[in-house]
Design a protein around this motif. Structure first.
Motif, short mmCIF file in Angstrom:
data_model
loop_
_atom_site.label_atom_id
_atom_site.label_comp_id
_atom_site.label_asym_id
_atom_site.label_seq_id
_atom_site.Cartn_x
_atom_site.Cartn_y
_atom_site.Cartn_z
N GLY A 178 34.67 71.91 41.16
CA GLY A 178 34.75 71.18 39.91
C GLY A 178 35.97 70.29 39.84
N ASN A 179 36.76 70.45 38.78
CA ASN A 179 37.95 69.65 38.56
C ASN A 179 39.23 70.40 38.93
N LEU A 180 39.10 71.49 39.61
CA LEU A 180 40.25 72.32 39.95
C LEU A 180 41.32 71.56 40.72
N LEU A 181 40.93 70.68 41.61
CA LEU A 181 41.90 69.94 42.42
C LEU A 181 42.57 68.82 41.65
N GLN A 182 42.06 68.47 40.47
CA GLN A 182 42.65 67.41 39.66
C GLN A 182 43.74 67.94 38.73
N ILE A 183 43.82 69.25 38.58
CA ILE A 183 44.81 69.84 37.69
C ILE A 183 46.11 70.04 38.46
N THR A 184 47.19 69.51 37.91
CA THR A 184 48.50 69.60 38.56
C THR A 184 49.29 70.78 38.00
N LYS A 185 50.54 70.84 38.39
CA LYS A 185 51.43 71.90 37.91
C LYS A 185 51.58 71.84 36.39
#
Length: 64
Positions: A41-48
């Motif tokens: 999903g969008n997991l890789l788009q979420i940063t620290k």
């Protein structure tokens, strides 16, 4: 033996194709949002600083 292998492979490819179509069609009923990848999903788009990402998405796509 060869025919059995062919039929099994064909059925596997057909099921994968139908599954992909069902996922694409399911997303058409949802409101607009960020495009995600299959499985993650969008997991890789979420940063620290996830709250910054969520705020950006809220501003871009609106609130529910």
């Amino acid at each position: 033996e060869s025919l059995r292998t062919f039929v099994a492979a064909f059925m596997g490819i057909l099921l994968a194709y139908l599954f992909t179509l069902s996922i694409r069609n399911r997303g058409k009923k949802l409101p607009p949002g960020p495009v995600g990848l299959p499985v993650v999903g969008n997991l890789l788009q979420i940063t620290k600083d996830a709250w910054l990402t969520f705020t950006k998405w809220k501003d871009e796509y609106g609130t529910p």
